[in-house]
Design a protein around this motif. Structure first.
Motif, PDB file in Angstrom:
ATOM      1  N   VAL A   3      13.139   1.408  -0.755  1.00 30.38           N
ATOM      2  CA  VAL A   3      13.163   2.412  -1.826  1.00 30.38           C
ATOM      3  C   VAL A   3      11.872   2.334  -2.612  1.00 30.38           C
ATOM      4  O   VAL A   3      11.400   1.235  -2.953  1.00 30.38           O
ATOM      5  CB  VAL A   3      14.366   2.189  -2.775  1.00 30.38           C
ATOM      6  CG1 VAL A   3      14.302   3.160  -3.954  1.00 30.38           C
ATOM      7  CG2 VAL A   3      15.674   2.367  -2.029  1.00 30.38           C
ATOM      8  N   TYR A   4      11.271   3.492  -2.880  1.00 34.24           N
ATOM      9  CA  TYR A   4      10.100   3.571  -3.750  1.00 34.24           C
ATOM     10  C   TYR A   4      10.263   4.798  -4.637  1.00 34.24           C
ATOM     11  O   TYR A   4      10.626   5.881  -4.158  1.00 34.24           O
ATOM     12  CB  TYR A   4       8.800   3.668  -2.936  1.00 34.24           C
ATOM     13  CG  TYR A   4       7.590   3.836  -3.821  1.00 34.24           C
ATOM     14  CD1 TYR A   4       7.107   2.759  -4.556  1.00 34.24           C
ATOM     15  CD2 TYR A   4       6.964   5.069  -3.971  1.00 34.24           C
ATOM     16  CE1 TYR A   4       6.018   2.899  -5.400  1.00 34.24           C
ATOM     17  CE2 TYR A   4       5.876   5.219  -4.809  1.00 34.24           C
ATOM     18  CZ  TYR A   4       5.407   4.143  -5.521  1.00 34.24           C
ATOM     19  OH  TYR A   4       4.336   4.285  -6.370  1.00 34.24           O
ATOM     20  N   ASN A   5       9.989   4.641  -5.929  1.00 29.36           N
ATOM     21  CA  ASN A   5      10.180   5.727  -6.898  1.00 29.36           C
ATOM     22  C   ASN A   5      11.592   6.315  -6.819  1.00 29.36           C
ATOM     23  O   ASN A   5      11.790   7.527  -6.863  1.00 29.36           O
ATOM     24  CB  ASN A   5       9.138   6.830  -6.697  1.00 29.36           C
ATOM     25  CG  ASN A   5       7.824   6.503  -7.394  1.00 29.36           C
ATOM     26  OD1 ASN A   5       7.741   5.554  -8.167  1.00 29.36           O
ATOM     27  ND2 ASN A   5       6.796   7.283  -7.114  1.00 29.36           N
ATOM     28  N   ASN A   6      12.554   5.409  -6.666  1.00 26.91           N
ATOM     29  CA  ASN A   6      13.971   5.788  -6.629  1.00 26.91           C
ATOM     30  C   ASN A   6      14.335   6.685  -5.447  1.00 26.91           C
ATOM     31  O   ASN A   6      15.385   7.314  -5.448  1.00 26.91           O
ATOM     32  CB  ASN A   6      14.372   6.481  -7.940  1.00 26.91           C
ATOM     33  CG  ASN A   6      14.107   5.604  -9.148  1.00 26.91           C
ATOM     34  OD1 ASN A   6      14.468   4.428  -9.155  1.00 26.91           O
ATOM     35  ND2 ASN A   6      13.459   6.158 -10.163  1.00 26.91           N
TER      36      ASN A   6
ATOM     37  N   THR B 272       5.866   7.512   0.884  1.00 30.69           N
ATOM     38  CA  THR B 272       6.613   8.309  -0.071  1.00 30.69           C
ATOM     39  C   THR B 272       6.273   9.776   0.141  1.00 30.69           C
ATOM     40  O   THR B 272       5.128  10.115   0.470  1.00 30.69           O
ATOM     41  CB  THR B 272       6.280   7.903  -1.527  1.00 30.69           C
ATOM     42  OG1 THR B 272       7.039   8.705  -2.440  1.00 30.69           O
ATOM     43  CG2 THR B 272       4.807   8.074  -1.831  1.00 30.69           C
ATOM     44  N   ARG B 273       7.259  10.631  -0.002  1.00 32.29           N
ATOM     45  CA  ARG B 273       7.024  12.062   0.156  1.00 32.29           C
ATOM     46  C   ARG B 273       6.398  12.618  -1.114  1.00 32.29           C
ATOM     47  O   ARG B 273       6.753  12.227  -2.225  1.00 32.29           O
ATOM     48  CB  ARG B 273       8.331  12.786   0.479  1.00 32.29           C
ATOM     49  CG  ARG B 273       8.856  12.479   1.878  1.00 32.29           C
ATOM     50  CD  ARG B 273      10.076  13.321   2.208  1.00 32.29           C
ATOM     51  NE  ARG B 273      10.482  13.167   3.596  1.00 32.29           N
ATOM     52  CZ  ARG B 273      11.316  12.231   4.026  1.00 32.29           C
ATOM     53  NH1 ARG B 273      11.820  11.366   3.158  1.00 32.29           N
ATOM     54  NH2 ARG B 273      11.641  12.149   5.294  1.00 32.29           N
ATOM     55  N   SER B 274       5.471  13.547  -0.936  1.00 31.72           N
ATOM     56  CA  SER B 274       4.701  14.032  -2.073  1.00 31.72           C
ATOM     57  C   SER B 274       4.503  15.529  -2.004  1.00 31.72           C
ATOM     58  O   SER B 274       4.535  16.142  -0.927  1.00 31.72           O
ATOM     59  CB  SER B 274       3.332  13.332  -2.105  1.00 31.72           C
ATOM     60  OG  SER B 274       2.478  13.909  -3.053  1.00 31.72           O
TER      61      SER B 274
ATOM     62  N   THR C  13       0.850  -1.182   0.000  1.00 27.35           N
ATOM     63  CA  THR C  13       0.000   0.000   0.000  1.00 27.35           C
ATOM     64  C   THR C  13       0.886   1.233   0.000  1.00 27.35           C
ATOM     65  O   THR C  13       1.673   1.429   0.929  1.00 27.35           O
ATOM     66  CB  THR C  13      -0.918   0.025   1.245  1.00 27.35           C
ATOM     67  OG1 THR C  13      -1.733  -1.155   1.239  1.00 27.35           O
ATOM     68  CG2 THR C  13      -1.809   1.255   1.223  1.00 27.35           C
ATOM     69  N   ILE C  14       0.766   2.044  -1.047  1.00 33.23           N
ATOM     70  CA  ILE C  14       1.567   3.259  -1.149  1.00 33.23           C
ATOM     71  C   ILE C  14       0.817   4.397  -0.470  1.00 33.23           C
ATOM     72  O   ILE C  14      -0.339   4.658  -0.767  1.00 33.23           O
ATOM     73  CB  ILE C  14       1.843   3.632  -2.618  1.00 33.23           C
ATOM     74  CG1 ILE C  14       2.430   2.428  -3.369  1.00 33.23           C
ATOM     75  CG2 ILE C  14       2.781   4.827  -2.693  1.00 33.23           C
ATOM     76  CD1 ILE C  14       3.695   1.891  -2.781  1.00 33.23           C
TER      77      ILE C  14
END
Length: 288
Positions: free
Chosen positions: A182-185, A202-204, A155-156
């Motif tokens: 690691v997610y989205n590099n 992930t930071r957005s 779950t992202i």
């Protein structure tokens, strides 16, 4: 439907469940307000006894006017996932909640979060209950929005760019394991709740309220997810590791589901800096 009064005089025990329901529906249609109120009062106890049967102690329904009954109604509402602040909002004080936590042997998942022993832990719901700025996004949102058939194995969750992940590591316990990945590099923090898919953080960029919708989890609890337009914009960013096939599928399904919302999609894509990428995919799909 039963059309003859004689039908009501037949042996009731010989009728099927559906026939009995039809009988009740026909009866209800002709009752007045006072009679309906009497029926409701009569059915209230057996109704709630069945509705709350998974949460009762020894099949005993508490007094309907009691705090214990209110607690059980709230427990059923959230499928056995108990959040202290939600209980407080439902007028159940900490005094009563602590009493019920002990009486019903609830298991503490994290501070202010509990679960009934025989119920499934709803990780996305509990995580968002604790971290109100978290929003399900990217591939996870695609699946929940019916924009992808690929069942995600994680779950992202998008968090604000300025959120300090280091503060979250303190919450590791026997129900929640936390580690780096690691997610989205980019470096991501992963929360692994017991018997749940891992939650990747992930930071957005800021996600406005108009770009957030609500959907239900498998445990029937509402969670916040990015809108269809914002989700597509997110997976089109240059650092996205979403598979190309998934991107194409998402855009085709979006235009099938929301054929009149293309302007909104373009507006959000422009705001997120991916309009050029969007036009490229639309041209290849002959959707522009």
């Amino acid at each position: 439907m039963y059309s003859e009064l004689d039908d009501f005089l037949e042996n009731e025990s010989d009728k099927s469940i559906e026939e009995k329901k039809n009988m009740i529906n026909e009866m209800v249609d002709i009752l007045n307000f006072e009679q309906l109120s009497q029926v409701i009062n009569f059915l209230r106890e057996p109704f709630f006894t069945n509705k709350l049967k998974d949460y009762l102690l020894d099949s005993r329904l508490p007094d309907i006017e009691s705090k214990e009954f209110l607690f059980l109604v709230q427990a059923a509402k959230y499928s056995g996932n108990i959040v202290r602040k939600f209980m407080n909002k439902a007028d159940i004080s900490n005094y009563y909640l602590d009493k019920f936590i002990y009486e019903y042997r609830l298991q503490e998942i994290s501070s202010g979060m509990y679960i009934f022993p025989h119920k499934s832990l709803d990780a996305p719901f509990l995580f968002q209950s604790q971290y109100s700025r978290a929003v399900i996004s990217h591939e996870s949102a695609l699946y929940m929005l019916d924009l992808s058939d690929v069942i995600p194995r994680r779950t992202i969750m998008s968090m604000p760019k300025d959120y300090k992940f280091s503060q979250l590591k303190k919450n590791s316990n026997r129900y929640i394991k936390i580690h780096d990945d690691v997610y989205n590099n980019n470096k991501s923090l992963v929360f692994s709740y017991y018997e749940n898919d891992p939650i990747f953080l992930t930071r957005s960029a800021p996600i406005g309220s108009t770009q957030i919708v609500t959907k239900k989890t498998l445990n029937n609890n509402l969670v916040r997810i990015t809108s269809a337009e914002r989700t597509i914009a997110d997976i089109l960013t240059t650092n996205s590791n979403t598979e190309e096939e998934v991107k194409y599928e998402a855009l085709k399904k979006y235009y099938d589901l929301y054929p009149r919302d293309s302007k909104r999609l373009r507006r959000i894509a422009h705001k997120q800096g991916v309009l050029k990428e969007l036009d490229k995919y639309l041209w290849e799909l002959q959707l522009s």
